[in-house]
Scaffold this motif. Structure first.
Motif, PDB file in Angstrom:
ATOM      1  N   TYR A   5       1.369  24.071 -15.628  1.00  0.00           N
ATOM      2  CA  TYR A   5       2.339  24.549 -14.649  1.00  0.00           C
ATOM      3  C   TYR A   5       2.371  23.631 -13.443  1.00  0.00           C
ATOM      4  O   TYR A   5       3.427  23.259 -12.949  1.00  0.00           O
ATOM      5  N   LEU A 150       4.093  34.164  -9.572  1.00  0.00           N
ATOM      6  CA  LEU A 150       3.399  33.982 -10.842  1.00  0.00           C
ATOM      7  C   LEU A 150       3.276  35.267 -11.635  1.00  0.00           C
ATOM      8  O   LEU A 150       3.139  35.248 -12.850  1.00  0.00           O
ATOM      9  N   TRP A 216       1.698  26.683  -6.935  1.00  0.00           N
ATOM     10  CA  TRP A 216       1.290  28.086  -6.776  1.00  0.00           C
ATOM     11  C   TRP A 216       0.430  28.316  -5.543  1.00  0.00           C
ATOM     12  O   TRP A 216       0.462  29.390  -4.930  1.00  0.00           O
TER      13      TRP A 216
END
Length: 312
Positions: A5, A150, A216
């Motif tokens: 990711y 997420l 993130w």
């Protein structure tokens, strides 16, 4: 999953040498959902401002703008002004023109109308804490940009939704009108939206193909997860437990944390707090405690056993 990711996202450090803009702003909102929570939301908003000021290094620093309801008045708002942790406090009507429903949950849309004050705005939810400098975002050419949600992404497995409480954008009256139109043509309940509830669903639907998704760690979400029966479940025992453990192992990378849930700590007995909330509250307490030492008026006016026992 995290390594894959991360590799698909922009690398913000590559643009740190870009020329900064003197009209940057951090914006947030003070709109307590429950009347009895006013003092607690004030502590959150002040802690966000304090933590941002402690970590920002760029000169000139971004202006700090707090949007408040035009119905808000009294000692709590007076205290927020007195601390001067927020540079500008701007009253906004909750009955926004053109919106055919209560705009409490769409309050942040008004930050798109800050063009007379800011060339770019970073909106953060008031229930967030800044842990490291995020100067580079204000120099990045990748605008608009937002942190990923997420937990929505993990549930859907395919599409990355962005979180509605960590968004970098350029103010735009046209974008504001598009969001108001979305709310008016999409009847409630907005909680059914595939991208997330309320304003987050609107933001994702309207700007989905335009937003750069940040790594993130720019906004680590600390939510509660509701069981089907309506009871509260710790994320550490949910389907997301693997992702959470991986994020926890990399906490030295975290830039900010966000308590992403309408269910706040003071609404749940302290002894029933999940491990994730206890972890968040420990970090929050460190920052909040330092703020109250520097600004004793906050502790004196806002802290009672009821309002502050959840933050240290």
């Amino acid at each position: 999953w995290m390594e894959n990711y991360e590799s698909s996202l922009i690398v913000t450090s590559a643009v740190e040498d870009q020329e900064g803009n003197s009209n940057n702003c951090l914006a947030s909102g003070f709109v307590p959902i429950y009347a009895e929570s006013k003092e607690k939301y004030a502590i959150l908003a002040l802690t966000l401002a304090y933590s941002f000021r402690k970590k920002i290094n760029m000169q000139p620093p971004p202006k700090m703008v707090l949007l408040v309801s035009d119905k808000e008045e009294g000692s709590t708002l007076d205290l927020i002004k007195e601390t001067k942790l927020w540079d500008h406090i701007i009253p906004i009507s909750e009955n926004e023109k053109g919106l055919n429903t209560s705009s409490m949950f769409f309050f942040k849309f008004n930050s798109l109308k800050l063009g007379g004050m800011c060339d770019r705005v970073l909106w953060m939810g008031a229930d967030s804490v800044v842990l490291k400098s995020i100067d580079e975002l204000f120099k990045s050419p990748f605008v608009p940009a937002a942190a990923p949600d997420l937990h929505i992404w993990a549930r859907q497995g395919l599409h990355v939704s962005f979180n509605g409480d960590f968004i970098l954008f350029k103010p735009s009256e046209n974008a504001h009108r598009r969001l108001i139109h979305w709310v008016n043509v999409n009847p409630p309940p907005w909680r059914e939206n595939r991208h997330g509830p309320l304003d987050q669903g609107a933001l994702n639907d309207v700007f989905d193909d335009q937003v750069h998704v940040l790594p993130w760690y720019y906004s680590v979400l600390i939510p509660k997860v509701m069981n089907e029966g309506g009871t509260i479940q710790s994320i550490t025992t949910s389907v997301h437990s693997t992702e959470w453990r991986q994020m926890l192992e990399k906490q030295d990378m975290w830039k900010t944390m966000h308590m992403a849930s309408i269910i706040k700590p003071w609404l749940v007995p302290k002894e029933s707090h999940s491990l994730t909330w206890k972890f968040f509250l420990q970090k929050f307490s460190d920052v909040c405690g330092n703020m109250m030492k520097e600004h004793p008026m906050i502790a004196k006016q806002l802290c009672t056993q009821q309002t502050c026992n959840w933050c240290g």
